[in-house]
Write an enzyme that holds these catalytic residues in place. Structure first.
Site, PDB file in Angstrom:
ATOM      1  CG  ASP A  33      -0.423  -0.183   2.534  1.00 59.31           C
ATOM      2  OD1 ASP A  33       0.772  -0.539   2.650  1.00 59.31           O
ATOM      3  OD2 ASP A  33      -1.167   0.031   3.518  1.00 59.31           O
ATOM      4  CB  SER A  64     -10.641   2.851  26.528  1.00 57.11           C
ATOM      5  OG  SER A  64     -10.551   1.506  26.108  1.00 57.11           O
ATOM      6  N   GLY A 116      -3.518  -7.921  19.915  1.00 53.32           N
ATOM      7  CA  GLY A 116      -2.252  -8.495  19.481  1.00 53.32           C
ATOM      8  C   GLY A 116      -2.338  -9.392  18.278  1.00 53.32           C
ATOM      9  CB  ALA A 117      -5.119 -10.960  16.509  1.00 50.05           C
ATOM     10  CG  ASP A 166      -4.200  -1.504   8.349  1.00 47.35           C
ATOM     11  OD1 ASP A 166      -4.189  -2.371   7.453  1.00 47.35           O
ATOM     12  OD2 ASP A 166      -3.331  -1.432   9.241  1.00 47.35           O
TER      13      ASP A 166
END
Length: 374
Positions: A33, A64, A116-117, A166
């Site tokens: 990209d 949050s 974390g994925a 993204d």
């Protein structure tokens, strides 16, 4: 809705709305990209919800539900934002820099993107906040415009030199489809990806690891590509049409990065062709080739990703590759539904044999993009 209830409890008033933006997984087109190339991501079922209401001043108050401290972060000056709050504050900054009269706001964030994925929770956060501010202020900005503002927030405010993929996947995702995007022209189109109809599933294999080696390595890879493009006299590596000639001129890291980017762009186009021809099962070889290129030419894989990919194929997957920035995170595997158990078993067995923690398996279902929930 939990995020709305927590908004009322934290701020003593009603939110003006709740907006949601998903994370993403990339089927193919990795590290292309920011080289002006092609990508083929799709939105996933998990994302970030944002309950929001405008304020009469310039103060931004953030809470949050994943923070752990249950603390409202009050930001009177955007530069004071720290940690995760910088991603949200950066969206305010980007909108204001673009000339939009966006004042303060109260925001409550609730996310379920697996941590974390490598499924781009940061982009989901940015896009959900951008959409909330766009609609609550009646700005009328298009989805690609919002994606670009979210990218600018991450590039110039947070300091992460990511490409547009993204944020675009989060903003423009469509249920049952992947998003084919030209990252130079920003032209995009939805590509049908009806996995269930073909008897397949894309399985996310979350390695659960993140190597600190990745710190600064993303920016270094980007510099390698920019330097190679300058040496070749092109605007970006996407413009290389004579790969053999380019490789004859380059050496070392610049040579390897160029080989990956040019061949990865061709792999994206080949996958598009196969999907349009109804040959989903045939894209497996291209997924495998993509992983080998990311491992050997771009050098962003790691042992856990390599083992996951190799074990998945050994267990019967049609193909597999790491997805995302690399150095940890997740791999994806194209698996016939009747082979899912065998693939999971083989990957888990390979991890156990090395004394590693068990990986997590998640179904990657092409899901809707950013939208208002309430």
């Amino acid at each position: 809705m939990r995020v709305a209830e927590e908004f009322r409890a934290a701020f003593g008033r009603e939110p003006e709305g709740v907006w949601h933006a998903p994370g993403r997984v990339n089927l193919i087109g990795e590290h292309t990209d920011y080289n002006g190339g092609f990508v083929l991501p799709f939105a996933v079922p998990w994302g970030v919800a944002c309950a929001a209401a405008r304020r009469d001043d310039d103060v931004v108050r953030l809470l949050s539900l994943q923070d752990g401290s249950a603390r409202v972060h009050e930001i009177a000056a955007l530069d004071e934002a720290e940690g995760w709050t910088r991603y949200a504050a950066g969206v305010f900054w980007a909108l204001r820099r673009a000339g939009h009269a966006v004042g303060g706001a109260d925001l409550v964030i609730d996310g379920d993107v697996p941590r974390g994925a490598g499924l781009s929770s940061s982009a989901a956060l940015e896009v959900s906040v951008a959409l909330a501010l766009d609609e609550s202020h009646g700005l009328g900005l298009g989805r690609m415009h919002l994606a670009l503002l979210a990218q600018k927030a991450e590039n110039d405010f947070v300091g992460m030199p990511c490409g547009i993929m993204d944020q675009a996947a989060s903003a423009l995702g469509r249920e049952g489809h992947a998003l084919f995007m030209d990252c130079r022209s920003l032209a995009s189109r939805a590509v049908p990806l009806d996995l269930a109809a073909e008897g397949f599933e894309i399985l996310i294999i979350d390695t659960g690891v993140h190597h600190e080696l990745a710190d600064g390595q993303y920016a270094r890879r980007r510099r390698d590509c920019e330097n190679a493009a300058k040496r070749l006299g092109v605007e970006a590596l996407r413009d290389v049409t004579d790969l053999a000639g380019a490789l004859a001129v380059l050496e070392g890291d610049e040579r390897r990065r160029t080989q990956h980017v040019v061949t990865e762009n061709h792999r994206v186009e080949a996958v598009i062709g196969l999907l349009r021809a109804g040959a989903l099962r045939e894209i497996g070889a291209l997924l495998n080739a993509s992983h080998l290129s990311l491992r050997d030419q771009y050098e962003v894989s790691c042992a856990e990703l390599d083992v996951a990919v190799e074990a998945a194929v050994r267990g019967g997957a049609r193909g597999a590759r790491m997805t995302g920035g690399g150095f940890g995170g997740s791999a994806i595997a194209l698996v016939a539904t009747d082979r899912l158990d065998a693939v999971r078993h083989e990957v888990a067995r390979a991890y156990e044999a090395r004394g590693w923690g068990a990986p997590r398996f998640l179904p990657a279902v092409p899901s809707p993009g950013a939208r208002r929930l309430a």
